[in-house]
Design a protein around this motif. Sequence first.
Motif, PDB file in Angstrom:
ATOM      1  N   ALA A   4       0.795  -1.227  -0.038  1.00  0.00           N
ATOM      2  CA  ALA A   4      -0.005  -0.077   0.039  1.00  0.00           C
ATOM      3  C   ALA A   4       1.022   1.083   0.086  1.00  0.00           C
ATOM      4  CB  ALA A   4      -0.848   0.018   1.211  1.00  0.00           C
ATOM      5  N   PRO A   5       0.532   2.532  -0.860  1.00  0.00           N
ATOM      6  CA  PRO A   5       1.220   3.550  -0.814  1.00  0.00           C
ATOM      7  C   PRO A   5       1.555   4.075   0.513  1.00  0.00           C
ATOM      8  CG  PRO A   5      -0.814   3.751  -1.692  1.00  0.00           C
ATOM      9  CD  PRO A   5      -0.884   2.425  -1.326  1.00  0.00           C
ATOM     10  N   SER A   6       2.291   4.970   0.987  1.00  0.00           N
ATOM     11  CA  SER A   6       2.253   5.997   1.890  1.00  0.00           C
ATOM     12  C   SER A   6       3.367   7.006   1.479  1.00  0.00           C
ATOM     13  CB  SER A   6       3.494   4.912   3.198  1.00  0.00           C
ATOM     14  OG  SER A   6       3.688   5.889   4.281  1.00  0.00           O
ATOM     15  N   PRO A   7       3.135   8.135   2.353  1.00  0.00           N
ATOM     16  CA  PRO A   7       3.806   9.378   1.734  1.00  0.00           C
ATOM     17  C   PRO A   7       5.407   9.399   1.920  1.00  0.00           C
ATOM     18  CG  PRO A   7       2.430   9.892   3.641  1.00  0.00           C
ATOM     19  CD  PRO A   7       2.120   8.466   3.311  1.00  0.00           C
ATOM     20  N   PHE A   8       5.877   8.589   2.940  1.00  0.00           N
ATOM     21  CA  PHE A   8       7.140   8.624   3.081  1.00  0.00           C
ATOM     22  C   PHE A   8       8.011   7.277   3.201  1.00  0.00           C
ATOM     23  CE2 PHE A   8       5.039   7.743   7.346  1.00  0.00           C
ATOM     24  CZ  PHE A   8       6.096   7.003   7.889  1.00  0.00           C
ATOM     25  N   LEU A   9       7.368   6.224   2.610  1.00  0.00           N
ATOM     26  CA  LEU A   9       7.617   4.858   2.371  1.00  0.00           C
ATOM     27  C   LEU A   9       7.630   4.466   0.887  1.00  0.00           C
ATOM     28  CD1 LEU A   9       6.025   3.260   5.446  1.00  0.00           C
ATOM     29  CD2 LEU A   9       8.274   4.044   5.213  1.00  0.00           C
ATOM     30  N   ALA A  10       8.333   3.706   0.178  1.00  0.00           N
ATOM     31  CA  ALA A  10       8.364   3.053  -1.031  1.00  0.00           C
ATOM     32  C   ALA A  10       8.392   1.288  -0.579  1.00  0.00           C
ATOM     33  CB  ALA A  10       9.388   3.627  -1.871  1.00  0.00           C
ATOM     34  N   ILE A  11       7.803   0.544  -1.124  1.00  0.00           N
ATOM     35  CA  ILE A  11       7.531  -0.796  -0.779  1.00  0.00           C
ATOM     36  C   ILE A  11       7.488  -1.776  -1.934  1.00  0.00           C
ATOM     37  CG2 ILE A  11       6.403  -2.616   0.597  1.00  0.00           C
ATOM     38  CD1 ILE A  11       6.977  -0.045   2.015  1.00  0.00           C
ATOM     39  N   GLY A  12       8.503  -2.774  -1.848  1.00  0.00           N
ATOM     40  CA  GLY A  12       8.531  -3.741  -2.850  1.00  0.00           C
ATOM     41  C   GLY A  12       8.386  -4.991  -2.260  1.00  0.00           C
ATOM     42  N   LEU A  13       7.509  -5.908  -2.795  1.00  0.00           N
ATOM     43  CA  LEU A  13       7.236  -7.619  -2.170  1.00  0.00           C
ATOM     44  C   LEU A  13       7.134  -8.385  -3.393  1.00  0.00           C
ATOM     45  CD1 LEU A  13       4.658  -8.196   0.439  1.00  0.00           C
ATOM     46  CD2 LEU A  13       5.203  -9.727  -1.370  1.00  0.00           C
ATOM     47  N   LEU A  14       7.835  -9.458  -3.322  1.00  0.00           N
ATOM     48  CA  LEU A  14       7.841 -10.541  -4.195  1.00  0.00           C
ATOM     49  C   LEU A  14       7.994 -11.988  -3.488  1.00  0.00           C
ATOM     50  CD1 LEU A  14       7.516 -11.252  -7.122  1.00  0.00           C
ATOM     51  CD2 LEU A  14       9.926 -11.139  -7.507  1.00  0.00           C
ATOM     52  N   THR A  15       7.217 -12.631  -3.850  1.00  0.00           N
ATOM     53  CA  THR A  15       7.331 -14.144  -3.156  1.00  0.00           C
ATOM     54  C   THR A  15       7.214 -15.151  -4.642  1.00  0.00           C
ATOM     55  OG1 THR A  15       6.527 -15.915  -1.602  1.00  0.00           O
ATOM     56  CG2 THR A  15       4.805 -14.665  -2.748  1.00  0.00           C
ATOM     57  N   ASP A  16       8.176 -16.364  -4.375  1.00  0.00           N
ATOM     58  CA  ASP A  16       8.317 -17.314  -5.470  1.00  0.00           C
ATOM     59  C   ASP A  16       8.497 -18.596  -5.022  1.00  0.00           C
ATOM     60  OD1 ASP A  16       9.308 -17.110  -8.587  1.00  0.00           O
ATOM     61  OD2 ASP A  16      10.505 -18.740  -7.482  1.00  0.00           O
ATOM     62  N   VAL A  17       7.978 -19.638  -5.631  1.00  0.00           N
ATOM     63  CA  VAL A  17       8.252 -20.824  -5.306  1.00  0.00           C
ATOM     64  C   VAL A  17       9.463 -21.550  -5.093  1.00  0.00           C
ATOM     65  CG1 VAL A  17       7.552 -22.095  -7.627  1.00  0.00           C
ATOM     66  CG2 VAL A  17       6.859 -23.197  -5.419  1.00  0.00           C
ATOM     67  N   GLY A  18      10.439 -20.931  -6.136  1.00  0.00           N
ATOM     68  CA  GLY A  18      11.857 -21.506  -6.183  1.00  0.00           C
ATOM     69  C   GLY A  18      11.691 -22.565  -7.428  1.00  0.00           C
ATOM     70  N   ARG A  19      13.034 -22.968  -7.535  1.00  0.00           N
ATOM     71  CA  ARG A  19      13.514 -23.681  -8.561  1.00  0.00           C
ATOM     72  C   ARG A  19      13.138 -25.292  -8.401  1.00  0.00           C
ATOM     73  NH1 ARG A  19      16.754 -21.026 -12.336  1.00  0.00           N
ATOM     74  NH2 ARG A  19      15.718 -19.212 -12.863  1.00  0.00           N
ATOM     75  N   LEU A 240      10.851  -8.719   0.783  1.00  0.00           N
ATOM     76  CA  LEU A 240      10.069  -7.731   0.966  1.00  0.00           C
ATOM     77  C   LEU A 240      11.032  -6.194   1.414  1.00  0.00           C
ATOM     78  CD1 LEU A 240       6.683  -7.544   3.211  1.00  0.00           C
ATOM     79  CD2 LEU A 240       8.247  -5.305   2.958  1.00  0.00           C
ATOM     80  N   VAL A 241      11.255  -5.396   0.559  1.00  0.00           N
ATOM     81  CA  VAL A 241      11.986  -4.219   0.752  1.00  0.00           C
ATOM     82  C   VAL A 241      11.245  -2.982   1.107  1.00  0.00           C
ATOM     83  CG1 VAL A 241      13.641  -2.677  -0.532  1.00  0.00           C
ATOM     84  CG2 VAL A 241      13.861  -5.192  -0.803  1.00  0.00           C
ATOM     85  N   VAL A 242      11.538  -2.094   1.956  1.00  0.00           N
ATOM     86  CA  VAL A 242      10.897  -0.752   2.483  1.00  0.00           C
ATOM     87  C   VAL A 242      11.762   0.041   2.318  1.00  0.00           C
ATOM     88  CG1 VAL A 242       9.756   0.339   4.288  1.00  0.00           C
ATOM     89  CG2 VAL A 242       9.436  -2.276   3.991  1.00  0.00           C
ATOM     90  N   ASP A 243      11.733   1.048   1.712  1.00  0.00           N
ATOM     91  CA  ASP A 243      12.654   2.412   1.517  1.00  0.00           C
ATOM     92  C   ASP A 243      11.915   3.559   2.283  1.00  0.00           C
ATOM     93  OD1 ASP A 243      14.332   1.098  -0.119  1.00  0.00           O
ATOM     94  OD2 ASP A 243      14.218   2.142  -2.072  1.00  0.00           O
TER      95      ASP A 243
END
Length: 343
Positions: A4-19, A240-243
């Motif tokens: 979800a957006p936030s005025p002072f945060l930037a977010i990235g999220l990714l999940t993967d089953v793997g190889r 999950l990355v939070v800036d």
Amino acid sequence: MRPAPSPFLAIGLLTDVGRQRMGGANQDAAIAAELPQGGLYAVADGMGGHAAGELASRLALETLASTYCQGRGSPPNRLIEAVQAANLAVLQHAVGESVGMGTTLIALVIDRGAALFAHVGDSRAYLLRGGELLRLTEDHSWVAEQIRLGVLTEEEARNHQWRSVVSNALGGEERARLELFGLGLKAGDRLLLCSDGLSGVVDEKDLLRLLSLKDTPQAVTRLLVDAANDRGGPDNITALVVDIVRAVPAPRYALPEPLDGPEYADILLSTRRGSSLLTYLLLSLVYFTLLGVMLIPERSGLIALLGLTLMVLTVLGERYLQRRRLEKRMGGTVSRLPWTRRL
């Protein structure tokens, strides 16, 4: 749940089953939820077979989010209560074919200019600040304990047959054990929450390199997941990355300080309530000192000195009692270890 957006945060999220688990269930789960003055973010890695592990991680995060958002009181206390609720939710559903299921948890609450972490198991939190990468958590696992004892090296632990054996997880017993701590945030900070499907195969030099890129958080999560898959992708992978885009004022409450390992949720709550009582006592002493100075101005110096002395003795007494309580629980003298590791 999508970022979800936030005025002072930037977010990235990714999940993967793997190889190596292609076609199987993804036992990892993650959430990124907007809050009025920040956000709630978490990663969980389920255990107990495909169906049970997937259920455990999803159930834990759903309960964590709903309990925290509906709770009252200070954010640290609400986070402890939410972890305990998530633990009970997993435990109560561990019946039939799901007996023995559990999940790790790394949860982050950003409340204005502060980050609050709750940690259970071997999912991790990292902080990139000023070009340095700090590991904020120590794994609750068998191999991590062997590293601390000097029996295994980091490299030996990475390839050990028991590297996935955790010593602490949600759903293991009725009382959750967790580590709770907080830190102040600065503009430019980048936080990473991840499952061991990432940290277990991508070494920390590569984590530093990838997290240092000026790409968006979402682009960085893709690079992190790709790096884990390029190294075989032996497990489910979640990043999950939070800036922190800009600095905001810190909250007024005291941030929780880390202990030397996980503690029961009810004990953490009791300790924090003791801190709240200390604050109340100090405010009361300030009030009565000022009142005495105004009512008896000819004795203002003596009253101020007496009030200050009582405040100092109250703080010292509370710190002494807290240390004695902690030593009693830990079974001896407490020696506080560094809680971050430079990488």
